[in-house]
Design a protein around this motif. Sequence first.
Motif, PDB file in Angstrom:
ATOM      1  N   ASP A 294       0.836  -1.207   0.000  1.00 52.79           N
ATOM      2  CA  ASP A 294       0.000   0.000   0.000  1.00 52.79           C
ATOM      3  C   ASP A 294       0.870   1.256   0.000  1.00 52.79           C
ATOM      4  O   ASP A 294       0.576   2.233  -0.704  1.00 52.79           O
ATOM      5  CB  ASP A 294      -0.923   0.006   1.218  1.00 52.79           C
ATOM      6  CG  ASP A 294      -1.945  -1.135   1.157  1.00 52.79           C
ATOM      7  OD1 ASP A 294      -2.195  -1.648   0.044  1.00 52.79           O
ATOM      8  OD2 ASP A 294      -2.474  -1.504   2.222  1.00 52.79           O
ATOM      9  N   LEU A 295       1.946   1.235   0.814  1.00 58.87           N
ATOM     10  CA  LEU A 295       2.836   2.389   0.886  1.00 58.87           C
ATOM     11  C   LEU A 295       3.540   2.637  -0.443  1.00 58.87           C
ATOM     12  O   LEU A 295       3.794   3.787  -0.823  1.00 58.87           O
ATOM     13  CB  LEU A 295       3.878   2.186   1.999  1.00 58.87           C
ATOM     14  CG  LEU A 295       3.388   2.367   3.429  1.00 58.87           C
ATOM     15  CD1 LEU A 295       4.489   1.993   4.415  1.00 58.87           C
ATOM     16  CD2 LEU A 295       2.952   3.809   3.671  1.00 58.87           C
TER      17      LEU A 295
ATOM     18  N   ARG B 154       2.342   2.107  -3.407  1.00 58.80           N
ATOM     19  CA  ARG B 154       1.406   2.798  -4.296  1.00 58.80           C
ATOM     20  C   ARG B 154       1.266   4.271  -3.916  1.00 58.80           C
ATOM     21  O   ARG B 154       1.220   5.146  -4.788  1.00 58.80           O
ATOM     22  CB  ARG B 154       0.049   2.089  -4.259  1.00 58.80           C
ATOM     23  CG  ARG B 154       0.036   0.732  -4.975  1.00 58.80           C
ATOM     24  CD  ARG B 154      -1.366   0.203  -5.099  1.00 58.80           C
ATOM     25  NE  ARG B 154      -1.904  -0.183  -3.799  1.00 58.80           N
ATOM     26  CZ  ARG B 154      -1.795  -1.395  -3.273  1.00 58.80           C
ATOM     27  NH1 ARG B 154      -1.153  -2.344  -3.947  1.00 58.80           N
ATOM     28  NH2 ARG B 154      -2.310  -1.676  -2.104  1.00 58.80           N
ATOM     29  N   GLU B 155       1.205   4.521  -2.573  1.00 59.28           N
ATOM     30  CA  GLU B 155       1.103   5.909  -2.135  1.00 59.28           C
ATOM     31  C   GLU B 155       2.378   6.685  -2.455  1.00 59.28           C
ATOM     32  O   GLU B 155       2.335   7.879  -2.763  1.00 59.28           O
ATOM     33  CB  GLU B 155       0.830   5.960  -0.625  1.00 59.28           C
ATOM     34  CG  GLU B 155      -0.511   5.387  -0.208  1.00 59.28           C
ATOM     35  CD  GLU B 155      -1.664   6.118  -0.869  1.00 59.28           C
ATOM     36  OE1 GLU B 155      -1.583   7.359  -1.021  1.00 59.28           O
ATOM     37  OE2 GLU B 155      -2.650   5.449  -1.248  1.00 59.28           O
ATOM     38  N   ARG B 156       3.511   6.004  -2.400  1.00 58.40           N
ATOM     39  CA  ARG B 156       4.781   6.654  -2.728  1.00 58.40           C
ATOM     40  C   ARG B 156       4.810   7.095  -4.187  1.00 58.40           C
ATOM     41  O   ARG B 156       5.295   8.178  -4.521  1.00 58.40           O
ATOM     42  CB  ARG B 156       5.938   5.695  -2.441  1.00 58.40           C
ATOM     43  CG  ARG B 156       7.320   6.284  -2.688  1.00 58.40           C
ATOM     44  CD  ARG B 156       8.391   5.276  -2.303  1.00 58.40           C
ATOM     45  NE  ARG B 156       9.728   5.833  -2.485  1.00 58.40           N
ATOM     46  CZ  ARG B 156      10.416   5.783  -3.620  1.00 58.40           C
ATOM     47  NH1 ARG B 156       9.874   5.203  -4.680  1.00 58.40           N
ATOM     48  NH2 ARG B 156      11.620   6.311  -3.704  1.00 58.40           N
ATOM     49  N   GLU B 157       4.266   6.249  -5.065  1.00 56.65           N
ATOM     50  CA  GLU B 157       4.218   6.613  -6.466  1.00 56.65           C
ATOM     51  C   GLU B 157       3.350   7.853  -6.679  1.00 56.65           C
ATOM     52  O   GLU B 157       3.679   8.735  -7.479  1.00 56.65           O
ATOM     53  CB  GLU B 157       3.675   5.437  -7.298  1.00 56.65           C
ATOM     54  CG  GLU B 157       4.603   4.232  -7.355  1.00 56.65           C
ATOM     55  CD  GLU B 157       5.957   4.587  -7.958  1.00 56.65           C
ATOM     56  OE1 GLU B 157       5.973   5.265  -9.006  1.00 56.65           O
ATOM     57  OE2 GLU B 157       6.983   4.194  -7.376  1.00 56.65           O
ATOM     58  N   LYS B 158       2.262   7.930  -5.926  1.00 57.22           N
ATOM     59  CA  LYS B 158       1.411   9.111  -6.011  1.00 57.22           C
ATOM     60  C   LYS B 158       2.161  10.355  -5.522  1.00 57.22           C
ATOM     61  O   LYS B 158       2.064  11.438  -6.118  1.00 57.22           O
ATOM     62  CB  LYS B 158       0.142   8.914  -5.175  1.00 57.22           C
ATOM     63  CG  LYS B 158      -0.770   7.818  -5.677  1.00 57.22           C
ATOM     64  CD  LYS B 158      -1.982   7.688  -4.755  1.00 57.22           C
ATOM     65  CE  LYS B 158      -2.883   6.539  -5.173  1.00 57.22           C
ATOM     66  NZ  LYS B 158      -4.049   6.394  -4.245  1.00 57.22           N
ATOM     67  N   LEU B 159       2.897  10.187  -4.409  1.00 60.68           N
ATOM     68  CA  LEU B 159       3.644  11.309  -3.843  1.00 60.68           C
ATOM     69  C   LEU B 159       4.722  11.794  -4.805  1.00 60.68           C
ATOM     70  O   LEU B 159       4.922  12.999  -4.973  1.00 60.68           O
ATOM     71  CB  LEU B 159       4.275  10.891  -2.511  1.00 60.68           C
ATOM     72  CG  LEU B 159       5.141  11.953  -1.804  1.00 60.68           C
ATOM     73  CD1 LEU B 159       4.319  13.200  -1.513  1.00 60.68           C
ATOM     74  CD2 LEU B 159       5.737  11.381  -0.528  1.00 60.68           C
TER      75      LEU B 159
ATOM     76  N   HIS C 144       3.188  13.823  -7.458  1.00 67.71           N
ATOM     77  CA  HIS C 144       2.822  15.135  -6.917  1.00 67.71           C
ATOM     78  C   HIS C 144       4.045  16.047  -6.798  1.00 67.71           C
ATOM     79  O   HIS C 144       3.979  17.239  -7.126  1.00 67.71           O
ATOM     80  CB  HIS C 144       2.154  14.962  -5.553  1.00 67.71           C
ATOM     81  CG  HIS C 144       2.005  16.244  -4.793  1.00 67.71           C
ATOM     82  ND1 HIS C 144       1.099  17.216  -5.147  1.00 67.71           N
ATOM     83  CD2 HIS C 144       2.680  16.712  -3.701  1.00 67.71           C
ATOM     84  CE1 HIS C 144       1.216  18.232  -4.310  1.00 67.71           C
ATOM     85  NE2 HIS C 144       2.158  17.947  -3.429  1.00 67.71           N
TER      86      HIS C 144
END
Length: 592
Positions: free
Chosen positions: A245-246, A248-253, A256
């Motif tokens: 999960d992290l 995937r969130e890292r890719e979003k970050l 950004h």
Amino acid sequence: MKRKSLSFSQYLFFSVIAIYCVFVASFLYYQYHREKTHKVELLNSTLTMFNVDLYDHMADTAFSVKNYVARYRIRHHLQKLRVTLVDRHGKVIFDNDISSEHVKDNHLDREEIREALAAGSGYSIKRTSETLGEEFFYSANYFPEKELFVRSALPYDTDLIAMLNADKGYLWFSFLLSAILFLVFYNLTARLGAMITQLRLFARRADQDEAVDTNDLKGLGNTDLGQISRHIVDIYTRLRKAKDDLFREREKLITHLQISNEGLAIFNPGKDVVLANGLFMQYVNLISDKNIGGIEEVFQVKELQPLFDFITMSRKSFTQGDLRQKLLVVDKNGYVFNLSVALFVDNSFEISISDITKQEEQARMKQQITQNIAHELKTPVSSIQGYLETILNNPGLSSDMLKKFLERSFAQSNRLTNLLQDISTLTRMTEAGQMIEVTDVDLSSMIHNIVAELALKLEEKQMTVGINVPDKLVLQGNSSLLYSIFRNLMDNAIAYAGNGTHVNIVCYSEDEDGYYFSVSDNGVGVPSEHLGRIFERFYRVDKGRSRKLGGTGLGLAIVKNAVLFHGGNINAKPSGGGHGLEFLFTLKKKKL
């Protein structure tokens, strides 16, 4: 060849055994020494009792020391007991093993005799007799009533050595108990080692990101370690899911960060970069005095040091609930940056940099315009109010004087109207300076009008004004701003130069680019340490006096801005002779 390291169980076993052996050896040594000392003291006590008993029997005149010793030997099976009587001067007066005439040595230097003389009794465990040449155990007592030493001794032979030696039975018992404990502990550590080996294999598989489950730890059984291990497996499974999960969130970050208008960088507690976008390095290079090659060099930029100092102090003094964030504004190389650092719970931190140059310039210009306009509006309003108040308070004014005051009030109202019209123009200065209305301005006429407007104030303070400006001196500029230059300088002289002073307004030079002006007085002047700051907004040389006179601290700041707008510059210095104040400034000529 690589040396094989010990396993945890072996290390634990040998460490505990080593500590145990040191403890047992220390205890046995202490016990052995204590028992041996006890036997020595017991033997000394026995001989001391004999010495005292012998001395007590010597009170009988018919008593024979030699016979008493002989009987004591037989009764106590001490055939080798030796008794010596020594007087206070160290002379032997009796020895049952040798005639006293053959003993010539002084016995006061004997160890047991010295101790007995000092403490009443003393002994020597193993000392060679200088008379017989043999080793003895000596015990001596001193009786001050007759100034007599009674000393008894036993040969230090194998019988006495055996008697004084400690019993070694408890030593063998200690060794046997230690061997049993060694075996028990070895068995426990071996079992613990087997469990740890299984955990090591599990950790290796987890490190290689392989799937694991509780079946991998069957060998641990239902022991506490086995239960803990199964809980670890469950935690590991949840952590793998959280890791995905992290990610995937890292890719979003990251996405950004790359599209953000801010320079952003995230660092771990060791100051290693985790994430950073391109704007971050670009902004840091604009702030720094030298080009930054790698992001690790960011910590050497002196302008960012307050942020890093804050991080260090926050880590030392952090308490629950603290807001660990610091803001910093850096004005460097024509840019204004807003920097912030946020320190997270795990001591990692984020630095963000925003370019606020345009916002700062706009805010500064708006603030400056607002303050200048407020200051400028005050002057015509005060003049109008003063003229009207004079008219109202003096109903008997002549028609000529009344007309004169009304004309001046009308002139000030016109100036007030012009100032209000300039507000919108000055506001647009942030967008383009050329949008301010520029016309041909007759400076010579403007200066004479300003002096005429201030005639009453000048007369009240008994001040005179000299004007040396060429006629028809025309500049291309903004009439209101040019007016504010000379009006504010005159107001400043009237307010601070002092009564009876003289003011000179001179155009002392010109060249192909512009005119050079001087406005000076011979008043009290300004201390040299203040000259560099008098053009700052709200800066006051004498705060109490300035407020009393109604000054706002903006007059000279307005003058400087107006001069700069007209392409010139302005400075202040002491006037001729070191008294008073002189303003030197330039204004560009009309462009053909």
